[in-house]
Design an enzyme around this catalytic site. Structure first.
Site, PDB file in Angstrom:
ATOM      1  N   VAL A 185       3.775  12.498  -5.628  1.00  0.00           N
ATOM      2  CA  VAL A 185       3.205  13.533  -4.770  1.00  0.00           C
ATOM      3  C   VAL A 185       3.591  14.883  -5.349  1.00  0.00           C
ATOM      4  O   VAL A 185       4.759  15.125  -5.665  1.00  0.00           O
ATOM      5  CB  VAL A 185       3.729  13.406  -3.315  1.00  0.00           C
ATOM      6  CG1 VAL A 185       3.230  14.560  -2.465  1.00  0.00           C
ATOM      7  CG2 VAL A 185       3.302  12.078  -2.709  1.00  0.00           C
ATOM      8  N   GLY A 228       7.923  18.231  -6.032  1.00  0.00           N
ATOM      9  CA  GLY A 228       7.241  16.962  -6.248  1.00  0.00           C
ATOM     10  C   GLY A 228       8.199  15.824  -5.961  1.00  0.00           C
ATOM     11  O   GLY A 228       9.404  16.038  -5.833  1.00  0.00           O
ATOM     12  N   LYS A 229       7.698  14.643  -5.820  1.00  0.00           N
ATOM     13  CA  LYS A 229       8.563  13.466  -5.653  1.00  0.00           C
ATOM     14  C   LYS A 229       7.682  12.238  -5.855  1.00  0.00           C
ATOM     15  O   LYS A 229       6.486  12.262  -5.592  1.00  0.00           O
ATOM     16  CB  LYS A 229       9.147  13.444  -4.235  1.00  0.00           C
ATOM     17  CG  LYS A 229      10.421  12.647  -4.108  1.00  0.00           C
ATOM     18  CD  LYS A 229      11.625  13.522  -4.409  1.00  0.00           C
ATOM     19  CE  LYS A 229      12.916  12.826  -4.115  1.00  0.00           C
ATOM     20  NZ  LYS A 229      14.062  13.734  -4.166  1.00  0.00           N
ATOM     21  N   GLY A 230       8.303  11.154  -6.307  1.00  0.00           N
ATOM     22  CA  GLY A 230       7.508   9.947  -6.507  1.00  0.00           C
ATOM     23  C   GLY A 230       8.391   8.766  -6.747  1.00  0.00           C
ATOM     24  O   GLY A 230       9.615   8.845  -6.619  1.00  0.00           O
TER      25      GLY A 230
END
Ligand code: NAD
Length: 508
Positions: A129, A174-176
């Site tokens: 994301v 962001g992160k994922g």
């Protein structure tokens, strides 16, 4: 009680303080819309070849195989054991093996019967994301966890946008990660999954665009192989080193990154007391969670004269009325007697207490360093502390937070308290870009300055006392009214983000 880790409204819950701050500061409606949802949500699939396994049977399941003789694998002692006690069986384990099987089952020298499970390809759900990049490249960790899902990553990506803005590093959020239990995968499978992630996500990652880092379930060694996957075959490969942070210092990681989050928590606590012409010396504290953040926070608190009264982790909680011997406890934990299962509960120089009693221990400071959502309504009512420093992300539920406020317990919110990690990640990226290597002392000097400066601005926003001090200037950020510290931290983030939209405008 809401469970922020699994609830489908985790994102909505996490956005509560954004909404509160946005309303209070009358954030422009279009900027609000921009920030309420991520720029981009990538959901994709990864396939990986799984290795052969020996899966243990329960006693009841093993009964039909009572007569099976013991099979011997001379290299058995080297086989990897997974979280469900399966054994990974690489092809070389069969060399010199003496195997007796019945319907795909065999017995090992430990007396247990195992089912031979042939390796097969498996598919995993993966995400990245990208919340906002108005201040710089998306930045945020990769989490490998069984409860990883889009909702959680949306919340965590947004949190990175706020955190990078508060720490004033030129990144977005962001992160994922991958929906997987890493304890159930072999080292080889995990590496394959990490490499596949980068292979598929490469078009939307990059040192100038979206920069991952380790998070729950991923570590520095995975960052190393991911860097190789990203940069192999690229011209100017050495310029791609900043594609990922949290690397080993031998391949471009920053000195001080491992300690940075725990130390950052302590810098904030130190500054909290410094403002009152006081110090950590002689203060009592309790810590929940004794992993990376908790151990370093306890160590640096101890070095400054703090006294640890109680500590707990997933294995249990311990208490000592005179203070736990922190160096001894650290030595005990770092010897790691039970590998991944090491717990403070096994430390004999303090007495065990229940989790309920841990929350009631009278102390000056609580440092949270375990999971989010632990400070529920009941816990917030039970606490007997004056200050909570949030090492853990999202330590309290919104209801718990309201009770803390009512009870006058001061909070150093996660987005500043645990920002030491991302700030040092930024230092790593800068060093990689400039091909520089900073000493640990240099990293800590910069980190202390950054966290303390921004924490002072947050306190001024909360009290509505705009001023230019020796180290900070809060005049651009105060909004003409007082508020709680968590909301003030969000106002600081939004003021910095807002400036880009206001001054640069919107491309149509
Ligand atoms: P870690 O895995 O090294 O340690 C986690 C600790 O929490 C372990 O001691 C574990 O036993 C304990 N724990 C887990 N579940 C628990 C439970 N139910 N009750 C009590 N204890 C429990 O993780 P970490 O890197 O130290 O991260 C801790 C927290 O800090 C997390 O919330 C993480 O998101 C946050 N954080 C970490 C960093 C970082 O740089 N490591 C940066 C920002 C935020």
């Amino acid at each position: 009680m809401t469970n922020p880790n699994s609830s489908s409204c985790f994102f909505a819950q996490a956005m509560e303080s954004f909404e509160r701050a946005a309303t209070l500061m009358q954030l422009h409606p279009r900027i609000r819309l921009e920030l309420q949802e991520p720029d981009c949500e990538h959901a994709f699939y990864l396939t990986v070849d799984m290795e052969d396994r020996l899966v243990p049977l329960s006693e009841a399941e093993a009964k039909p195989y009572a007569a099976l003789p013991v099979s011997s694998f001379p290299s058995l002692q080297n086989l990897e054991t997974l979280g469900d006690l399966s054994l990974v069986l690489p092809p070389q384990a069969l060399r010199q093996a003496n195997v007796s099987m019945k319907d795909g089952h065999l017995r090992l020298s430990d007396g247990k019967v195992y089912r031979w499970q042939a390796g097969a390809p498996r598919r995993f759900r993966a995400f990245r994301v990208q919340h906002n990049q108005v201040r710089g490249p998306y930045k945020g960790g990769l989490r490998f966890h069984p409860e990883a899902n889009l909702d959680v990553f949306k919340a965590l990506a947004a949190e990175m946008t706020w955190k990078t803005a508060i720490a004033d590093v030129p990144f977005g959020g962001g992160k994922g990660g991958v929906e997987v239990d890493p304890c159930l995968l072999s080292r080889k499978e995990l590496e394959a999954l990490a490499l596949r992630y980068v292979y598929v996500a490469k078009p939307f990652l990059g040192p100038e665009f979206d920069i991952p880092a380790p998070d729950v379930g991923t570590d520095a060694s995975m960052m190393a192989t991911m860097l190789r996957q990203y940069s192999d075959g690229e011209p100017f490969r050495h310029l791609q080193r900043g594609f990922i942070t949290g690397k080993d210092t031998r391949i471009g990681g920053s000195e001080g990154r491992t300690q940075a989050t725990g130390l950052g928590v302590v810098y904030c606590i130190e500054d909290y007391y410094a403002e009152k012409n006081d110090s950590i010396q002689g203060k009592t504290f309790i810590v929940q969670g004794f992993g990376n953040v908790g151990t370093y926070a306890a160590e640096y608190m101890h070095q400054r004269g703090g006294r640890l009264l109680a500590v707990g982790d997933v294995g249990g909680y311990i208490f000592h009325p005179e203070g736990i011997d922190v160096p001894k406890l650290l030595e005990f934990m770092r010897k790691n007697p039970k590998g991944k299962m090491a717990t403070v509960a096994d430390f004999k120089e303090a007495r065990p207490i229940s989790k309920e009693d841990f929350w009631k221990v009278k102390a000056d400071i609580l440092i949270t360093a375990a999971l989010g959502g632990e400070i529920t309504t009941e816990v917030a009512r039970a606490l007997n502390i004056k200050l909570m420093a949030e090492g853990a992300n999202g330590s309290s539920t919104p209801e718990g937070d309201r009770i803390l406020l009512e009870r006058g317990i001061e909070v150093i919110p996660d987005i500043i308290a645990n920002a030491g990690g991302v700030v040092t990640s930024y230092y790593e990226w800068v060093q990689n870009r400039n091909m520089e290597f900073w000493s640990e002392a240099e990293v800590f000097r910069r980190l202390a300055e950054t966290l303390k400066r921004n924490y002072r601005i947050i306190r001024d926003i909360a009290r509505n006392t705009p001023q230019k001090g020796e180290m900070h200037d809060s005049r651009k950020f105060c909004i003409g009214q007082t508020m709680d510290t968590r909301c003030a931290a969000m106002v600081l983030a939004l003021r910095r983000i807002e400036a880009h939209y206001v001054l640069e405008g919107f491309s149509q």
